[in-house]
Design an enzyme around this catalytic site. Sequence first.
Site, PDB file in Angstrom:
ATOM      1  N   GLU A 163       0.789  -1.183   0.172  1.00 54.06           N
ATOM      2  CA  GLU A 163      -0.050   0.001   0.082  1.00 54.06           C
ATOM      3  C   GLU A 163       0.864   1.244  -0.076  1.00 54.06           C
ATOM      4  O   GLU A 163       1.900   1.119   0.612  1.00 54.06           O
ATOM      5  CB  GLU A 163      -0.797  -0.203   1.273  1.00 54.06           C
ATOM      6  CG  GLU A 163      -2.123  -0.908   1.239  1.00 54.06           C
ATOM      7  CD  GLU A 163      -2.940  -1.130   2.243  1.00 54.06           C
ATOM      8  OE1 GLU A 163      -2.979   0.105   3.155  1.00 54.06           O
ATOM      9  OE2 GLU A 163      -3.525  -2.256   2.498  1.00 54.06           O
ATOM     10  N   ASN A 216       5.968 -12.470   3.498  1.00 56.87           N
ATOM     11  CA  ASN A 216       5.615 -11.580   4.626  1.00 56.87           C
ATOM     12  C   ASN A 216       6.080 -11.710   5.783  1.00 56.87           C
ATOM     13  O   ASN A 216       6.400 -10.886   6.595  1.00 56.87           O
ATOM     14  CB  ASN A 216       4.072 -11.506   4.610  1.00 56.87           C
ATOM     15  CG  ASN A 216       3.397 -10.576   3.664  1.00 56.87           C
ATOM     16  OD1 ASN A 216       4.177  -9.931   2.668  1.00 56.87           O
ATOM     17  ND2 ASN A 216       1.975 -10.610   3.628  1.00 56.87           N
ATOM     18  N   CYS A 268      -1.810  -6.626   6.539  1.00 57.86           N
ATOM     19  CA  CYS A 268      -1.244  -7.917   6.162  1.00 57.86           C
ATOM     20  C   CYS A 268      -0.325  -8.505   6.876  1.00 57.86           C
ATOM     21  O   CYS A 268      -0.654  -9.574   7.460  1.00 57.86           O
ATOM     22  CB  CYS A 268      -0.310  -7.455   4.715  1.00 57.86           C
ATOM     23  SG  CYS A 268      -1.336  -6.795   3.456  1.00 57.86           S
TER      24      CYS A 268
HETATM   25  C1  UGA Z   1       3.107  -5.737   2.813  1.00 53.36           C
HETATM   26  C2  UGA Z   1       4.385  -6.289   1.961  1.00 53.36           C
HETATM   27  O1  UGA Z   1       5.317  -5.484   1.849  1.00 53.36           O
HETATM   28  C3  UGA Z   1       3.883  -6.695   0.326  1.00 53.36           C
HETATM   29  O2  UGA Z   1       4.770  -6.957  -0.209  1.00 53.36           O
HETATM   30  C4  UGA Z   1       2.483  -7.465   0.420  1.00 53.36           C
HETATM   31  O3  UGA Z   1       1.951  -7.547  -0.575  1.00 53.36           O
HETATM   32  C5  UGA Z   1       1.398  -6.846   1.388  1.00 53.36           C
HETATM   33  O4  UGA Z   1       2.120  -6.607   2.769  1.00 53.36           O
HETATM   34  C6  UGA Z   1       0.301  -7.956   1.469  1.00 53.36           C
HETATM   35  O5  UGA Z   1       0.371  -8.831   1.881  1.00 53.36           O
HETATM   36  O6  UGA Z   1      -0.809  -7.379   0.971  1.00 53.36           O
HETATM   37  P1  UGA Z   1       2.115  -3.509   3.096  1.00 53.36           P
HETATM   38  O7  UGA Z   1       1.423  -3.849   4.375  1.00 53.36           O
HETATM   39  O8  UGA Z   1       0.999  -2.657   2.407  1.00 53.36           O
HETATM   40  O9  UGA Z   1       2.894  -4.537   2.236  1.00 53.36           O
HETATM   41  O10 UGA Z   1       3.273  -2.350   3.668  1.00 53.36           O
HETATM   42  P2  UGA Z   1       4.553  -2.441   3.965  1.00 53.36           P
HETATM   43  O11 UGA Z   1       5.534  -1.325   3.055  1.00 53.36           O
HETATM   44  O12 UGA Z   1       5.227  -3.808   3.852  1.00 53.36           O
HETATM   45  O13 UGA Z   1       4.797  -2.027   5.485  1.00 53.36           O
HETATM   46  C7  UGA Z   1       4.188  -2.864   6.531  1.00 53.36           C
HETATM   47  C8  UGA Z   1       4.574  -2.314   7.893  1.00 53.36           C
HETATM   48  O14 UGA Z   1       6.126  -2.505   8.083  1.00 53.36           O
HETATM   49  C9  UGA Z   1       4.306  -0.884   8.143  1.00 53.36           C
HETATM   50  O15 UGA Z   1       3.620  -0.798   9.423  1.00 53.36           O
HETATM   51  C10 UGA Z   1       5.312  -0.142   7.913  1.00 53.36           C
HETATM   52  O16 UGA Z   1       5.478   1.035   8.634  1.00 53.36           O
HETATM   53  C11 UGA Z   1       6.353  -1.085   8.356  1.00 53.36           C
HETATM   54  N1  UGA Z   1       7.866  -0.738   7.903  1.00 53.36           N
HETATM   55  C12 UGA Z   1       8.290  -1.139   6.610  1.00 53.36           C
HETATM   56  C13 UGA Z   1       8.820  -0.464   8.852  1.00 53.36           C
HETATM   57  O17 UGA Z   1       8.507  -0.246  10.121  1.00 53.36           O
HETATM   58  N2  UGA Z   1      10.103  -0.105   8.318  1.00 53.36           N
HETATM   59  C14 UGA Z   1      10.519  -0.480   7.274  1.00 53.36           C
HETATM   60  O18 UGA Z   1      11.489  -0.255   6.724  1.00 53.36           O
HETATM   61  C15 UGA Z   1       9.405  -0.929   6.155  1.00 53.36           C
END
Ligand code: UGA
Length: 440
Positions: A163, A216, A268
């Site tokens: 997202e 994930n 997710c």
């Molecule tokens: C996640 C996966 O990254 C996607 O590949 C997958 O398709 C999706 O789930 C899904 O299963 O539909 P999403 O949840 O949209 O995507 O967002 P992310 O960017 O992965 O972030 C997830 C969480 O991790 C957030 O709370 C974000 O703030 C946190 N995060 C991410 C961090 O704290 N640090 C980072 O370096 C990256």
Amino acid sequence: MSPLSDAMTASARRKVCVVGAGYVGLPSAGVLARRGHEVILAERDPSRLAKLLAGEVPILEPGLDQLLAEGREAGRLQFEASAAKAVVECDFVFLCVPTPQGDDGSADLSFIEAAAAEISPHLRAGAVVVNKSTVPVGTVDLVTRIINRSDVSVVSSPEFLREGTAVADSLAPDRIVVGADNRRVGMEVAELFGTSGTQVVVTTPTTAEMIKYASNAFLAAKLSFINEIATICEAAGADIKDLVWAMGLDHRIGGEFLNPGPGWGGSCFPKDTQALVSISKDLGHDFDLLTAVIESNERQFDHIVDKVAAVVGDLSEATIGIWGLAFKANTDDRRSSPAVTIAQRLVATGARVQAFDPTVSAKDAAAPDLAGIEICADAYGAAAGTGAVVVLTEWPDFLLLDLDKVGEIMERKAIIDGRNVLDPALVRLHGFSYTGVGRS
Ligand code: UGA
């Protein structure tokens, strides 16, 4: 028309139905239309459908409005309330319906089961049904049984978009994974997306389903790992930013997904990690490592609350400002948002909590997840009269604020940067105390 669709031969242009206009269905439909296919998007929620028919986009996702407008204007994207009607002439049907977490941690498949049952009698002979929702191992078999048609194939093609960058991710994915018993059918599904320059993995349905959960779970583990390392850095006096930079230079580790924060969330990771623990248990394996990853994340929320308490003292007497409520920047999604969880934990201590997020307005204040939180019209409003401001979503707007103005309206000039987005030196130069994650 994009050059790609111009070049597409009539035989490569397929009729595709996407069931579910959510965070996965909408970008998928837009990208399939961009690739030149004729797409019908079926959405049964009347208000969501009405918005789409009126040319509006019901979610915040950068670039999605242009992508959908382009599909509509080219006559390749239509909308329909009934999935049963939408599938009638389609060669491919993508199931993009929600799979929320059930009470026992496993995925609730009722939406997928209902969609499969609804479309089954209306599918044309030779149609291919594609599970794009994140579903437990064995769901292709389940959907095959519900559809119960020997002339229809069911395959899995998990989605990896994030997202906030869904359009870019969908247009240029790292890989396309299709789980199909029939390899030719698997390749046909992959080719719908235009595979030039993209790695394609065609495998068994069970393996495809596992790839999604493993990916994930791995990313969540990476984040819990770096959040724990950040806590150790705090105690040791080390700097997490330099540490992450150096670690990421090792190509075996990679620098992405190593930003520490207030804990991971969203629609997710929390549900998929719980589901994988549950799937493992059902298969006779205790996935203790993943359980520890989840528990570590719970502790991270409390760790941020502790940082606030360390600054303001008695939380029950304090007024706290929160900048950001969405689970990450560039989305309006607050499902399992760490920001909301932390805000609610602060509310539970008796603290007065006032928050601002660019996607949340006063009309959202009645939402159950925001109970007890005062919603402010801007970041300054959320800071006014507070003993500390906590940055919980990495909106770029927070970097552009007038810090002198913020300092003037706060009771105590203290910023807790739960995302490490602010420049500590700059913040301190304006007379604030600064607390980051894993750095001083
Ligand atoms: C996640 C996966 O990254 C996607 O590949 C997958 O398709 C999706 O789930 C899904 O299963 O539909 P999403 O949840 O949209 O995507 O967002 P992310 O960017 O992965 O972030 C997830 C969480 O991790 C957030 O709370 C974000 O703030 C946190 N995060 C991410 C961090 O704290 N640090 C980072 O370096 C990256």
